[in-house]
Write a protein that holds these residues in place. Structure first.
Motif, PDB file in Angstrom:
ATOM      1  N   LYS A 160       1.024  -1.150  -0.152  1.00  0.00           N
ATOM      2  CA  LYS A 160      -0.059  -0.171   0.163  1.00  0.00           C
ATOM      3  C   LYS A 160       0.821   1.343  -0.068  1.00  0.00           C
ATOM      4  O   LYS A 160       1.871   1.394   0.746  1.00  0.00           O
ATOM      5  N   TYR A 161       0.487   2.190  -0.653  1.00  0.00           N
ATOM      6  CA  TYR A 161       1.479   3.853  -0.419  1.00  0.00           C
ATOM      7  C   TYR A 161       0.181   4.514   0.007  1.00  0.00           C
ATOM      8  O   TYR A 161      -1.045   4.225   0.750  1.00  0.00           O
ATOM      9  N   GLY A 162       1.027   5.112   0.663  1.00  0.00           N
ATOM     10  CA  GLY A 162       0.581   6.489   1.778  1.00  0.00           C
ATOM     11  C   GLY A 162       0.673   7.764   2.022  1.00  0.00           C
ATOM     12  O   GLY A 162       2.016   7.717   1.842  1.00  0.00           O
ATOM     13  N   GLU A 196       2.623   5.689   8.046  1.00  0.00           N
ATOM     14  CA  GLU A 196       0.825   5.431   9.371  1.00  0.00           C
ATOM     15  C   GLU A 196       0.612   5.114   8.487  1.00  0.00           C
ATOM     16  O   GLU A 196      -0.630   4.029   8.737  1.00  0.00           O
ATOM     17  N   LEU A 197       0.539   5.930   7.686  1.00  0.00           N
ATOM     18  CA  LEU A 197      -1.631   5.885   6.602  1.00  0.00           C
ATOM     19  C   LEU A 197      -1.278   4.978   5.640  1.00  0.00           C
ATOM     20  O   LEU A 197      -2.226   3.988   5.547  1.00  0.00           O
ATOM     21  N   ALA A 198       0.042   4.685   5.607  1.00  0.00           N
ATOM     22  CA  ALA A 198      -0.283   3.269   3.958  1.00  0.00           C
ATOM     23  C   ALA A 198       0.397   1.965   5.399  1.00  0.00           C
ATOM     24  O   ALA A 198      -0.635   1.256   4.412  1.00  0.00           O
ATOM     25  N   ILE A 199       0.928   1.526   6.144  1.00  0.00           N
ATOM     26  CA  ILE A 199       1.004   0.506   7.484  1.00  0.00           C
ATOM     27  C   ILE A 199      -1.548   0.714   7.506  1.00  0.00           C
ATOM     28  O   ILE A 199      -1.856  -0.567   7.563  1.00  0.00           O
ATOM     29  N   LEU A 251       5.541   3.469   0.442  1.00  0.00           N
ATOM     30  CA  LEU A 251       4.985   2.344   0.037  1.00  0.00           C
ATOM     31  C   LEU A 251       5.411   1.096   1.094  1.00  0.00           C
ATOM     32  O   LEU A 251       6.428   1.322   2.182  1.00  0.00           O
ATOM     33  N   VAL A 252       4.381   0.935   1.785  1.00  0.00           N
ATOM     34  CA  VAL A 252       5.172  -0.857   2.582  1.00  0.00           C
ATOM     35  C   VAL A 252       4.205  -2.044   2.485  1.00  0.00           C
ATOM     36  O   VAL A 252       3.342  -1.919   1.456  1.00  0.00           O
TER      37      VAL A 252
END
Length: 207
Positions: free
Chosen positions: A6-8, A12-15, A50-51
């Motif tokens: 996921k991108y964010g 923290e937002l991506a996770i 990116l996570v």
């Protein structure tokens, strides 16, 4: 094993986005930060975080993998579908064209597969975990049949004063018998034997 990337705007937002999709908490997953966000210059060259988040393998996953390998060796066209899961109970369905072969007489094959899978599940579990297997609506149909049989047996035992012994059955089926006959005034029930050969007897109540 499920994995999402996921991108964010922030790590923290991506996770958070990845965990929401996996319906998991942070302690249930392995989290790798592939790229950290970069603001760039005047917005040029900026990058989002990116996570990659992967669900950790649980004892239930080990049991399901065992079942998958087993039915593959049995050359049966079926797969295991999880219908509900929490930290202690995982309910699964066998789905496919040949699933009826996995039931057996009075559910004996299904119960044997469930028993073996639970041995695998609890081998490395730090608390008691239960994997419940079903095929279609078999478990509910079996429950109704056991209730009906228990009532008939209770009536016969009360009338003849002779003890009746059921075939060995798993604990959750024995519980159905005990619960159904708990309120009967002329009989009583007991369980005897060692798993997986433990069985229920219905005896006349001596007053």
């Amino acid at each position: 094993m499920r994995e999402v990337s996921k991108y964010g705007k922030t790590v923290e937002l991506a996770i958070s986005s990845a965990l929401e999709e996996l319906n998991a908490t942070a302690d249930q997953a392995e989290i790798i930060v592939v790229e950290r966000p970069r603001s760039g210059f005047l917005g040029i060259g900026s990058k989002k975080a990116l996570v990659r988040v992967t669900l950790k393998k649980t004892p239930f996953d080990s049991g399901i993998d065992f079942l998958k390998n087993l039915i593959e060796k049995m050359e049966i066209s079926a797969h295991v579908q999880v219908s509900d899961k929490n930290g202690r109970i995982c309910r699964c369905q066998f789905v496919g064209h040949d699933v009826s072969q996995l039931i057996g007489k009075h559910g004996q094959t299904l119960n044997a597969l469930q028993y073996l899978a639970n041995l695998v599940v609890n081998k490395n579990a730090d608390h008691r975990m239960t994997l419940m297997l079903d095929v279609g609506n078999y478990r509910e149909t079996r429950k109704l049949a056991l209730i009906s049989l228990a009532d008939r047996v209770a009536e016969k035992v009360a009338k003849t004063k002779k003890t009746y012994r059921f075939d060995p059955m798993p604990s959750f089926e024995r519980k159905i018998i005990h619960s159904e006959l708990a309120g009967k005034s002329l009989i009583e029930t007991f369980s005897f034997g060692e798993e997986p050969h433990r069985y229920v007897t219905v005896a006349p109540l001596n007053k």
